[in-house]
Write a protein that holds these residues in place. Structure first.
Motif, PDB file in Angstrom:
ATOM      1  N   ARG A 147      -3.760  -5.728   7.200  1.00  0.00           N
ATOM      2  CA  ARG A 147      -2.604  -5.406   6.361  1.00  0.00           C
ATOM      3  C   ARG A 147      -2.425  -3.906   6.278  1.00  0.00           C
ATOM      4  O   ARG A 147      -3.394  -3.153   6.188  1.00  0.00           O
ATOM      5  CB  ARG A 147      -2.803  -5.946   4.938  1.00  0.00           C
ATOM      6  CG  ARG A 147      -2.604  -7.432   4.785  1.00  0.00           C
ATOM      7  CD  ARG A 147      -2.830  -7.831   3.345  1.00  0.00           C
ATOM      8  NE  ARG A 147      -1.884  -7.176   2.443  1.00  0.00           N
ATOM      9  CZ  ARG A 147      -1.089  -7.819   1.617  1.00  0.00           C
ATOM     10  NH1 ARG A 147      -1.086  -9.125   1.572  1.00  0.00           N
ATOM     11  NH2 ARG A 147      -0.280  -7.154   0.808  1.00  0.00           N
ATOM     12  N   ASP A 148      -1.170  -3.499   6.274  1.00  0.00           N
ATOM     13  CA  ASP A 148      -0.766  -2.118   6.040  1.00  0.00           C
ATOM     14  C   ASP A 148      -1.368  -1.157   7.060  1.00  0.00           C
ATOM     15  O   ASP A 148      -2.277  -1.496   7.810  1.00  0.00           O
ATOM     16  CB  ASP A 148      -1.053  -1.684   4.608  1.00  0.00           C
ATOM     17  CG  ASP A 148      -0.075  -2.350   3.643  1.00  0.00           C
ATOM     18  OD1 ASP A 148       1.133  -2.327   3.936  1.00  0.00           O
ATOM     19  OD2 ASP A 148      -0.517  -2.916   2.629  1.00  0.00           O
ATOM     20  N   ILE A 149      -0.796   0.040   7.101  1.00  0.00           N
ATOM     21  CA  ILE A 149      -1.125   0.953   8.186  1.00  0.00           C
ATOM     22  C   ILE A 149      -1.352   2.361   7.661  1.00  0.00           C
ATOM     23  O   ILE A 149      -0.487   2.964   7.054  1.00  0.00           O
ATOM     24  CB  ILE A 149      -0.023   0.942   9.278  1.00  0.00           C
ATOM     25  CG1 ILE A 149      -0.429   1.792  10.478  1.00  0.00           C
ATOM     26  CG2 ILE A 149       1.322   1.349   8.708  1.00  0.00           C
ATOM     27  CD1 ILE A 149       0.435   1.566  11.697  1.00  0.00           C
ATOM     28  N   GLY A 150      -2.564   2.839   7.874  1.00  0.00           N
ATOM     29  CA  GLY A 150      -2.925   4.215   7.608  1.00  0.00           C
ATOM     30  C   GLY A 150      -3.415   4.833   8.908  1.00  0.00           C
ATOM     31  O   GLY A 150      -3.326   4.220   9.978  1.00  0.00           O
ATOM     32  N   PRO A 151      -3.969   6.021   8.855  1.00  0.00           N
ATOM     33  CA  PRO A 151      -4.439   6.693  10.078  1.00  0.00           C
ATOM     34  C   PRO A 151      -5.468   5.890  10.869  1.00  0.00           C
ATOM     35  O   PRO A 151      -5.407   5.838  12.100  1.00  0.00           O
ATOM     36  CB  PRO A 151      -5.036   7.995   9.544  1.00  0.00           C
ATOM     37  CG  PRO A 151      -4.289   8.257   8.269  1.00  0.00           C
ATOM     38  CD  PRO A 151      -4.052   6.905   7.677  1.00  0.00           C
ATOM     39  N   GLU A 152      -6.409   5.237  10.176  1.00  0.00           N
ATOM     40  CA  GLU A 152      -7.445   4.476  10.883  1.00  0.00           C
ATOM     41  C   GLU A 152      -6.848   3.251  11.569  1.00  0.00           C
ATOM     42  O   GLU A 152      -7.195   2.924  12.706  1.00  0.00           O
ATOM     43  CB  GLU A 152      -8.542   4.050   9.907  1.00  0.00           C
ATOM     44  CG  GLU A 152      -9.764   3.452  10.570  1.00  0.00           C
ATOM     45  CD  GLU A 152     -10.541   4.430  11.432  1.00  0.00           C
ATOM     46  OE1 GLU A 152     -11.214   3.991  12.394  1.00  0.00           O
ATOM     47  OE2 GLU A 152     -10.460   5.639  11.163  1.00  0.00           O
ATOM     48  N   THR A 153      -5.932   2.574  10.888  1.00  0.00           N
ATOM     49  CA  THR A 153      -5.260   1.423  11.492  1.00  0.00           C
ATOM     50  C   THR A 153      -4.421   1.845  12.686  1.00  0.00           C
ATOM     51  O   THR A 153      -4.402   1.180  13.727  1.00  0.00           O
ATOM     52  CB  THR A 153      -4.370   0.720  10.455  1.00  0.00           C
ATOM     53  OG1 THR A 153      -5.173   0.341   9.340  1.00  0.00           O
ATOM     54  CG2 THR A 153      -3.717  -0.516  11.042  1.00  0.00           C
TER      55      THR A 153
END
Length: 344
Positions: free
Chosen positions: A283-289
């Motif tokens: 779920r959801d998207i940050g730098p690591e994703t």
């Protein structure tokens, strides 16, 4: 090019020169909507007094202080949520909003409830991301009684006194994750499910709908019991590493809570051929994703569109303030995005 004049501005905004002069002088009453139109026109033509008009606008429109209680200041995803929320507040033209963004690192119900009440004491309305717990529900109830609306953000709360919920349709999110994993898996296999905490409604609903789809359409896949990561990457790393060492038929991973960096770290430690046989949905998207998607390790991320969700959250908070206690909870369902390695 010549510098735009007051006459040019009046023509662009479709108002009289006298109206522009009154706004610039700040000595006479002008409707807020008119000031907004003139301010927008000043920005378009590069009028030299745009700053003065903006200052006048800020003095004529309603002013609110909005509080936002997010989680884990160390997580880049929540930092990104906070940034987009502030941008949404600054983008409002009909109000002046003072955003107060706070982060909770100690995720006990008592600590969250205390921080929520403290934030509510200094704000006109508060948005909160938190597990659903009676202690937190009591804090929501107390703020409601004081005329301070509380809006559940991303994950809903069961407290009937909450003013609104803004987030995705988590039932559809879970079934979409199941559709992706089942249609990209070949033959029987084992699916691991990781949640942050059993009390997060968004995660619990996604987990239940994921299993619902699998029972109906993919009975050949075995769904493991849900494992809580407690939103900790190190805990997610430990559990995935153990799972990889003790099973040879793992074909999919669904992670609907925090800990994606730990999952990716464990997968990077196994041979590439093994990694490629595992479908990973989060779920959801940050730098690591984003990094995991670019490497092809993540099959898909089901994400809240941050700009749209933040704008809907701020608008809903203002609506709860201006409309007062109506007795009905406002529901704002935001369509989630599906991000894959090919459309990142």
């Amino acid at each position: 090019m010549r510098r735009p004049t007051i006459s040019d501005l009046a023509k662009e905004a479709d108002v009289s020169i006298a109206t522009v002069n009154r706004i610039l002088a700040g000595t006479a009453s002008v409707k807020g909507t008119t000031v907004q139109r003139v301010q927008a026109a000043a920005e378009r033509i590069g009028f030299y007094g745009a700053g003065a008009i903006e200052d006048r606008l800020r003095k004529t429109v309603p002013k609110y202080r909005l509080g936002f209680l997010l989680q884990q200041s160390s997580r880049e995803l929540y930092q990104l949520f906070g940034k987009k929320i502030v941008e949404a507040c600054r983008a409002r033209r009909d109000e002046v909003i003072d955003p107060l963004v706070d982060f909770v690192d100690l995720l006990t119900p008592e600590n969250i409830a205390g921080r929520l009440k403290a934030l509510g004491a200094n704000c006109d309305a508060v948005a909160v991301v938190a597990a659903d717990h009676p202690v937190i529900a009591q804090a929501i109830r107390e703020l409601h009684e004081k005329g301070k609306p509380v809006i559940a953000y991303i994950t809903d709360q069961s407290a009937r006194e909450r003013a609104a919920y803004v987030g995705a349709d988590n039932w559809k999110m879970g079934r979409t994750a199941a559709w992706l994993i089942s249609n990209m898996s070949h033959g029987p296999g084992r699916i691991a499910v990781f949640i942050g905490n059993h009390r997060y409604q968004c995660q619990d609903v996604s987990d239940a709908s994921f299993r619902s789809y699998m029972r109906e359409h993919a009975p050949h896949l075995t769904i493991e019991d849900s494992r809580p990561t407690h939103e900790e990457p190190n805990e997610a790393y430990r559990m995935v590493k153990e799972l990889l060492a003790t099973t040879d038929d793992l074909t999919g991973i669904l992670i609907v809570g925090g800990g994606i960096s730990g999952v990716l770290r464990a997968l990077r430690e196994v041979p590439q051929e093994r990694r490629r046989s595992i479908r990973l949905v989060c779920r959801d998207i940050g730098p690591e994703t984003r990094k995991g998607l670019s490497e092809g390790m993540i099959t898909a991320a089901l994400c809240h569109p941050l700009e749209q969700t933040s704008a809907a959250l701020v608008e809903t908070m203002i609506e709860t303030i201006t409309q007062g206690a109506s007795g009905a909870t406002i529901q704002r369902t935001i369509t989630f995005e599906i991000v894959t390695p090919e459309n990142i």
